[in-house]
Design a protein around this motif. Sequence first.
Motif, PDB file in Angstrom:
ATOM      1  N   ILE A  79      41.888  74.009  -0.384  1.00 24.43           N
ATOM      2  CA  ILE A  79      41.858  73.097   0.760  1.00 24.43           C
ATOM      3  C   ILE A  79      42.656  73.680   1.922  1.00 24.43           C
ATOM      4  N   ALA A  80      43.778  74.289   1.613  1.00 25.20           N
ATOM      5  CA  ALA A  80      44.578  74.930   2.657  1.00 25.20           C
ATOM      6  C   ALA A  80      43.801  76.067   3.309  1.00 25.20           C
ATOM      7  N   LYS A  81      43.108  76.842   2.494  1.00 24.42           N
ATOM      8  CA  LYS A  81      42.341  77.980   3.014  1.00 24.42           C
ATOM      9  C   LYS A  81      41.183  77.511   3.889  1.00 24.42           C
ATOM     10  N   ASP A  82      40.555  76.412   3.497  1.00 25.17           N
ATOM     11  CA  ASP A  82      39.437  75.868   4.272  1.00 25.17           C
ATOM     12  C   ASP A  82      39.895  75.455   5.674  1.00 25.17           C
ATOM     13  N   GLY A  83      41.090  74.861   5.779  1.00 28.08           N
ATOM     14  CA  GLY A  83      41.692  74.552   7.075  1.00 28.08           C
ATOM     15  C   GLY A  83      41.233  73.259   7.720  1.00 28.08           C
ATOM     16  N   ARG A  84      40.217  72.633   7.171  1.00 25.89           N
ATOM     17  CA  ARG A  84      39.689  71.435   7.829  1.00 25.89           C
ATOM     18  C   ARG A  84      40.679  70.276   7.811  1.00 25.89           C
ATOM     19  N   LEU A  85      41.357  70.078   6.669  1.00 27.05           N
ATOM     20  CA  LEU A  85      42.311  68.974   6.562  1.00 27.05           C
ATOM     21  C   LEU A  85      43.435  69.130   7.577  1.00 27.05           C
ATOM     22  N   GLU A  86      44.019  70.317   7.661  1.00 26.31           N
ATOM     23  CA  GLU A  86      45.115  70.547   8.608  1.00 26.31           C
ATOM     24  C   GLU A  86      44.654  70.334  10.042  1.00 26.31           C
ATOM     25  N   ALA A  87      43.447  70.778  10.358  1.00 28.47           N
ATOM     26  CA  ALA A  87      42.916  70.623  11.716  1.00 28.47           C
ATOM     27  C   ALA A  87      42.722  69.154  12.073  1.00 28.47           C
ATOM     28  N   LEU A  88      42.187  68.374  11.137  1.00 29.50           N
ATOM     29  CA  LEU A  88      41.978  66.953  11.391  1.00 29.50           C
ATOM     30  C   LEU A  88      43.298  66.206  11.532  1.00 29.50           C
ATOM     31  N   LEU A  89      44.269  66.531  10.699  1.00 30.44           N
ATOM     32  CA  LEU A  89      45.582  65.892  10.776  1.00 30.44           C
ATOM     33  C   LEU A  89      46.263  66.207  12.106  1.00 30.44           C
ATOM     34  N   ASP A  90      46.166  67.470  12.535  1.00 23.87           N
ATOM     35  CA  ASP A  90      46.780  67.863  13.807  1.00 23.87           C
ATOM     36  C   ASP A  90      46.122  67.153  14.981  1.00 23.87           C
ATOM     37  N   GLU A  91      44.798  67.069  14.958  1.00 18.87           N
ATOM     38  CA  GLU A  91      44.089  66.420  16.058  1.00 18.87           C
ATOM     39  C   GLU A  91      44.351  64.911  16.062  1.00 18.87           C
ATOM     40  N   CYS A  92      44.537  64.342  14.888  1.00 17.51           N
ATOM     41  CA  CYS A  92      44.835  62.913  14.788  1.00 17.51           C
ATOM     42  C   CYS A  92      46.250  62.608  15.288  1.00 17.51           C
ATOM     43  N   ALA A  93      47.188  63.479  14.986  1.00 15.84           N
ATOM     44  CA  ALA A  93      48.568  63.265  15.420  1.00 15.84           C
ATOM     45  C   ALA A  93      48.771  63.670  16.878  1.00 15.84           C
ATOM     46  N   ASN A  94      48.276  64.845  17.241  1.00 18.41           N
ATOM     47  CA  ASN A  94      48.504  65.403  18.579  1.00 18.41           C
ATOM     48  C   ASN A  94      47.207  66.010  19.110  1.00 18.41           C
ATOM     49  N   PRO A  95      46.302  65.165  19.623  1.00 23.42           N
ATOM     50  CA  PRO A  95      44.966  65.636  20.014  1.00 23.42           C
ATOM     51  C   PRO A  95      44.993  66.621  21.179  1.00 23.42           C
ATOM     52  N   LYS A  96      44.119  67.610  21.089  1.00 21.47           N
ATOM     53  CA  LYS A  96      43.985  68.597  22.160  1.00 21.47           C
ATOM     54  C   LYS A  96      42.781  68.273  23.056  1.00 21.47           C
TER      55      LYS A  96
END
Length: 430
Positions: free
Chosen positions: A389-406
């Motif tokens: 899951i870490a390698k896929d990166g999708r979870l981290e990207a969604l969490l970051d965008e949810c917390a601090n959207p770009k």
Amino acid sequence: MWRLVPPKLGRLSRSLKLAALGSLLVLMVMHSPSLLASWQRNELADRRFLQLNKCPACFGTSWCRRFLNGQVVFEAWGRLRLLDFLNVKNVYFAQYGEPREGGRRRVVLKRLGSQRELAQLDQSICKRATGRPRCDLLQAMPRTEFARLNGDVRLLTPEAVEGWSDLVHCPSQRLLDRLVRRYAETKDSGSFLLRNLKDSERMQLLLTLAFNPEPLVLQSFPSDEGWPFAKYLGACGRMVAVNYVGEELWSYFNAPWEKRVDLAWQLMEIAEQLTNNDFEFALYLLDVSFDNFAVGPRDGKVIIVDAENVLVADKRLIRQNKPENWDVWYESKFDDCDKEACLSFSKEILCARATVDHNYYAVCQNLLSRHATWRGTSGGLLHDPPSEIAKDGRLEALLDECANPKKRYGRFQAAKELREYLAQLSNNVR
């Protein structure tokens, strides 16, 4: 010349614990007669301990029969009044049993404020009524704003209580009718008319609304109807009883990944339910931390156990009145502060927009993402995911965008996708 040397934290911590334990033992010996008495006596059957004598400057009387009949008893260490100085929040655990049912169940008792806050409440009532810091509260209450609706007043109106607490920062008549109709500290609940309440009950309702409206949140949005709050049981004097849910969310911080994924999904579902529901009330959580949620030990359900700071906006009224920019989507500002569990928000904007991402922001920033900090930890509830899951990166990207959207309105989309992704992961790991 003085030199600051960092202590060895482990040794210092042990020393402090030993010192505290030693001091406690000394105090226990010094107070042994009163200690034994408090252990043997059920103080929850004591009218003065319950502060029933302060009514109507209290939270209600619906559970007084149960308390005074000895059906509610403290658990173990809760019986020792010597330990009250450690219990700053005035929250206790107790056992409650109905004679006909047999057996007991765990309940949580709350005074809804610290000793200092309650003392300030008494002083405030007395000063407003008499100009002095001490008085007979029974005589003083009818001379305060808490008695302004006594007599033949038909409705609790927004003009009377607007801004008294987060719950009624921007109240609609529809919300206030709901509060009165579902008020549990009266025998005649079910009507939105104030005239059906006794004067003492009206004063209790208004005092609760101003001091700590948590009981009113639990009554108006009850767990029996699917709302994610602890179940309100009743009150006696200045002691409120709610159902015990389970261990706080914090105790699951290092739980197996499968469990944490399920909890995270539930938290996002709570954020969605409180934001968008068929009743068109938006319930915004203004205080979000690991201590304000608990998890049921049997069903694993996440429940909000601290509902003092909940702002309710009536979306139906917003669409009807159409304040400036009412239909412009509102994006909460990310706040990378140095403190734990901090949030950035404008109550005025929460009250005036029909589409707001505050609850998603609060849950993602303070509970789930790498920005979440609590009790010296960081990384959030979804820290250290499995390698794939870490390698896929999708979870981290969604969490970051949810917390601090770009992206503009990025949090709205990220929250939707995050809920779906967590649901998918939950199904995969069960």
